[in-house]
Write a protein that holds these residues in place. Sequence first.
Motif, PDB file in Angstrom:
ATOM      1  N   ASP A 150       0.836  -1.209   0.000  1.00  0.00           N
ATOM      2  CA  ASP A 150       0.000   0.000   0.000  1.00  0.00           C
ATOM      3  C   ASP A 150       0.866   1.253   0.000  1.00  0.00           C
ATOM      4  N   GLY A 151       1.957   1.208   0.762  1.00  0.00           N
ATOM      5  CA  GLY A 151       2.855   2.356   0.794  1.00  0.00           C
ATOM      6  C   GLY A 151       3.508   2.596  -0.545  1.00  0.00           C
ATOM      7  N   ILE A 152       3.966   1.517  -1.195  1.00  0.00           N
ATOM      8  CA  ILE A 152       4.575   1.660  -2.514  1.00  0.00           C
ATOM      9  C   ILE A 152       3.561   2.200  -3.514  1.00  0.00           C
ATOM     10  N   GLY A 153       2.335   1.704  -3.454  1.00  0.00           N
ATOM     11  CA  GLY A 153       1.301   2.192  -4.357  1.00  0.00           C
ATOM     12  C   GLY A 153       1.059   3.673  -4.194  1.00  0.00           C
ATOM     13  N   TYR A 154       1.014   4.116  -2.938  1.00  0.00           N
ATOM     14  CA  TYR A 154       0.826   5.554  -2.675  1.00  0.00           C
ATOM     15  C   TYR A 154       2.001   6.356  -3.234  1.00  0.00           C
ATOM     16  N   ASN A 155       3.219   5.898  -2.963  1.00  0.00           N
ATOM     17  CA  ASN A 155       4.401   6.628  -3.424  1.00  0.00           C
ATOM     18  C   ASN A 155       4.474   6.699  -4.945  1.00  0.00           C
ATOM     19  N   GLU A 195       4.463   9.947  -7.241  1.00  0.00           N
ATOM     20  CA  GLU A 195       5.540  10.221  -8.194  1.00  0.00           C
ATOM     21  C   GLU A 195       4.992  10.523  -9.579  1.00  0.00           C
ATOM     22  N   VAL A 196       4.044   9.724 -10.030  1.00  0.00           N
ATOM     23  CA  VAL A 196       3.451   9.945 -11.353  1.00  0.00           C
ATOM     24  C   VAL A 196       2.798  11.326 -11.408  1.00  0.00           C
ATOM     25  N   LEU A 197       2.058  11.662 -10.360  1.00  0.00           N
ATOM     26  CA  LEU A 197       1.410  12.976 -10.320  1.00  0.00           C
ATOM     27  C   LEU A 197       2.442  14.100 -10.294  1.00  0.00           C
ATOM     28  N   SER A 198       3.492  13.928  -9.507  1.00  0.00           N
ATOM     29  CA  SER A 198       4.526  14.959  -9.401  1.00  0.00           C
ATOM     30  C   SER A 198       5.232  15.178 -10.735  1.00  0.00           C
ATOM     31  N   LEU A 234      13.744   7.876  -8.183  1.00  0.00           N
ATOM     32  CA  LEU A 234      12.366   7.404  -8.224  1.00  0.00           C
ATOM     33  C   LEU A 234      12.211   6.085  -7.472  1.00  0.00           C
ATOM     34  N   ALA A 235      13.210   5.213  -7.579  1.00  0.00           N
ATOM     35  CA  ALA A 235      13.145   3.937  -6.869  1.00  0.00           C
ATOM     36  C   ALA A 235      13.216   4.141  -5.359  1.00  0.00           C
ATOM     37  N   LEU A 236      14.096   5.032  -4.914  1.00  0.00           N
ATOM     38  CA  LEU A 236      14.214   5.289  -3.475  1.00  0.00           C
ATOM     39  C   LEU A 236      12.921   5.861  -2.915  1.00  0.00           C
ATOM     40  N   TYR A 237      12.357   6.855  -3.602  1.00  0.00           N
ATOM     41  CA  TYR A 237      11.114   7.451  -3.115  1.00  0.00           C
ATOM     42  C   TYR A 237       9.968   6.441  -3.136  1.00  0.00           C
ATOM     43  N   PHE A 251       5.575  17.494  -3.774  1.00  0.00           N
ATOM     44  CA  PHE A 251       5.813  17.467  -5.216  1.00  0.00           C
ATOM     45  C   PHE A 251       7.269  17.801  -5.537  1.00  0.00           C
ATOM     46  N   GLY A 252       7.899  18.578  -4.678  1.00  0.00           N
ATOM     47  CA  GLY A 252       9.265  19.020  -4.933  1.00  0.00           C
ATOM     48  C   GLY A 252      10.281  17.910  -4.991  1.00  0.00           C
ATOM     49  N   TYR A 253       9.962  16.733  -4.449  1.00  0.00           N
ATOM     50  CA  TYR A 253      10.907  15.614  -4.543  1.00  0.00           C
ATOM     51  C   TYR A 253      11.248  15.314  -6.007  1.00  0.00           C
ATOM     52  N   ALA A 254      10.286  15.542  -6.908  1.00  0.00           N
ATOM     53  CA  ALA A 254      10.488  15.231  -8.324  1.00  0.00           C
ATOM     54  C   ALA A 254      11.422  16.218  -9.013  1.00  0.00           C
ATOM     55  N   MET A 255      11.801  17.292  -8.338  1.00  0.00           N
ATOM     56  CA  MET A 255      12.669  18.290  -8.972  1.00  0.00           C
ATOM     57  C   MET A 255      14.027  17.714  -9.345  1.00  0.00           C
ATOM     58  N   VAL A 256      14.493  16.705  -8.625  1.00  0.00           N
ATOM     59  CA  VAL A 256      15.799  16.144  -8.910  1.00  0.00           C
ATOM     60  C   VAL A 256      15.807  15.381 -10.235  1.00  0.00           C
ATOM     61  N   VAL A 257      14.645  14.874 -10.689  1.00  0.00           N
ATOM     62  CA  VAL A 257      14.573  14.148 -11.964  1.00  0.00           C
ATOM     63  C   VAL A 257      13.897  14.971 -13.055  1.00  0.00           C
ATOM     64  N   LEU A 258      13.494  16.184 -12.755  1.00  0.00           N
ATOM     65  CA  LEU A 258      12.864  17.022 -13.768  1.00  0.00           C
ATOM     66  C   LEU A 258      13.819  17.392 -14.907  1.00  0.00           C
ATOM     67  N   PRO A 259      15.088  17.753 -14.638  1.00  0.00           N
ATOM     68  CA  PRO A 259      15.992  18.131 -15.738  1.00  0.00           C
ATOM     69  C   PRO A 259      16.169  17.064 -16.812  1.00  0.00           C
ATOM     70  N   PRO A 260      16.459  15.786 -16.470  1.00  0.00           N
ATOM     71  CA  PRO A 260      16.604  14.817 -17.557  1.00  0.00           C
ATOM     72  C   PRO A 260      15.325  14.627 -18.358  1.00  0.00           C
ATOM     73  N   LEU A 261      14.175  14.772 -17.706  1.00  0.00           N
ATOM     74  CA  LEU A 261      12.913  14.583 -18.418  1.00  0.00           C
ATOM     75  C   LEU A 261      12.633  15.715 -19.391  1.00  0.00           C
ATOM     76  N   VAL A 262      12.968  16.956 -19.028  1.00  0.00           N
ATOM     77  CA  VAL A 262      12.730  18.059 -19.967  1.00  0.00           C
ATOM     78  C   VAL A 262      13.719  17.992 -21.133  1.00  0.00           C
ATOM     79  N   ILE A 263      14.934  17.497 -20.876  1.00  0.00           N
ATOM     80  CA  ILE A 263      15.877  17.325 -21.988  1.00  0.00           C
ATOM     81  C   ILE A 263      15.350  16.296 -22.973  1.00  0.00           C
ATOM     82  N   LEU A 264      14.854  15.178 -22.461  1.00  0.00           N
ATOM     83  CA  LEU A 264      14.299  14.144 -23.338  1.00  0.00           C
ATOM     84  C   LEU A 264      13.060  14.643 -24.074  1.00  0.00           C
ATOM     85  N   SER A 265      12.254  15.458 -23.412  1.00  0.00           N
ATOM     86  CA  SER A 265      11.071  16.004 -24.067  1.00  0.00           C
ATOM     87  C   SER A 265      11.461  16.917 -25.223  1.00  0.00           C
TER      88      SER A 265
END
Length: 550
Positions: A257-262, A266-269, A309-312, A320-334
Amino acid sequence: MYAFPLSLKSATARRTMAMPLSGYIALGICGAVAHLPFLRATPINWDSVQFELALSHFDLHAHQPHPPGYILYVLAGRALDSVLGNPSMSLSLLSVLSSAVAVPLIVWLAFCIFREASIALGAALLLLSSPLALYYGSVGLTYAPEMVFSIAIAGIAWKARGGDSVSTPALLGFCLGLAGGVRQTSLVVLLPICAWALWGATRSRWLAFGATLGITCTLWAVPLLIISGGPSAYLHESALLAQTVSSSTSLFRAGLDGIGYNLAFEVLSVGVGLAFGLVPLGLWASRALRFSLSPHVRAFFLWWTLPPLALYAVSHIGQFGYAMVVLPPLVILSALCARVLVQGGRWTMDDGRWTIDQRSSIHRPSSIVHRPSSIALAICSALSLLSSGYFVLAEGPVTASNIRYNDAHWSAVKSALLNFDPADTALVMRSNWDGPFRAMGYLLPRFHAYATGEGGDGAFGWLYSAYGGQSTYALPHPIAKSHLSLSPSTHTLVVLDEDTAKRLYDMRDVEYVPLSDGSTFWVVRSPGAEIEGIDIERDKLRPDYGEMPN
């Protein structure tokens, strides 16, 4: 086959920068200016209050700030506050400065990887307009500084991969150590990309990395342990917070249940972070856009994004700010996806260069084929406008409206309480993380503030108090008390949140006070006697009146 000159790591590349230095400076200025309209002198949430309290007095037990300490972030905030004299604006400005650095950094990194200016500038546009980047780049929290270190460390890791000098690994270790001093979890989530960069490297390069990392961490960890009361006290406080925040999310305490919530968080963030920039990535994920990265580049992005993402996912993601660490690679790929989308066809790698099979390409006018970079940049610009429009106009937890509402709400509360005498008024509220207790004790220190909630025994009652800038808040939660003795001469109770108001035993004599921001607080006045205390019975709050005067 049509050869698209988009070299991933070509030794024949003529340029090492996407633009002259003045262009990078201009991008940094744009990154700062984009956030200035959203600055407010009001802490945005509970954590932000605790960081501001730490600027005047560092106390890990009192959560000034909360564990694990963020010592370099606090010191940077103190340096700015010594000039500005305003803790809230100092920490917010620190986020703005971080955002200003992040924009030219991501242009540099994207160009280093793909040698294509349109991809680099497209990534900058998508980062500039990201709702997460706009929000956390305007408030006093640690996520924007962590994002800057994420880009810098990834960029140095890219340069370090396959090299033979020891200076680059040393710089990598130094930056990772600094990142850990700003936000300690950065050490864990960014170490894998460093390990990827040095995999197969010589012993001297590993030693250079490890030595500089160890020395840098020691320089901030030793003072942190000393001012926290020693290693035992530091680890104790950190463990208490970890147990509290992960009780309903950790794999080891909440199970699947905890993993599902996290994962859902993450997807929402990530979705909120990318906003309309998610469209090109979605086309790639759905296979409507066909191309593949070289193993080298693919490994780089995977080691940058998957470990955080795996650790979180198995532990905790609190904002939501936890996702800031992976935001840069995602915008580059986009931005890369937008560039490939314009050219069309099916893309593959061949000898370090992108190639396209024109037989699978959708027919396009020749003018588009001849100007793919400009069209790709136009697509990123349009997506950026939509994303920034969402941030400015929409209602949501990480939008401009949230910043405006938070500032307006506390301005309205402070204005309304001008009509109350702090000497005979007690403020009562809940102790939840998203409740007003921490902010109230900080913003209105002349009032006695009391927080109720579930204590360490699971029962509901009085937990904490605050007055004169001092608070009893600490972990673990104390045993809830069933009786709250108020300060002498108290004649008025002001309840600041609806959850607490619903617990009042008798609502018949409660006054509803509308505030200028549209919210409400609730007032209980003594008919003549003092309100000596509050009895808490079966989760209900009953004022304890003294003897009525004759």
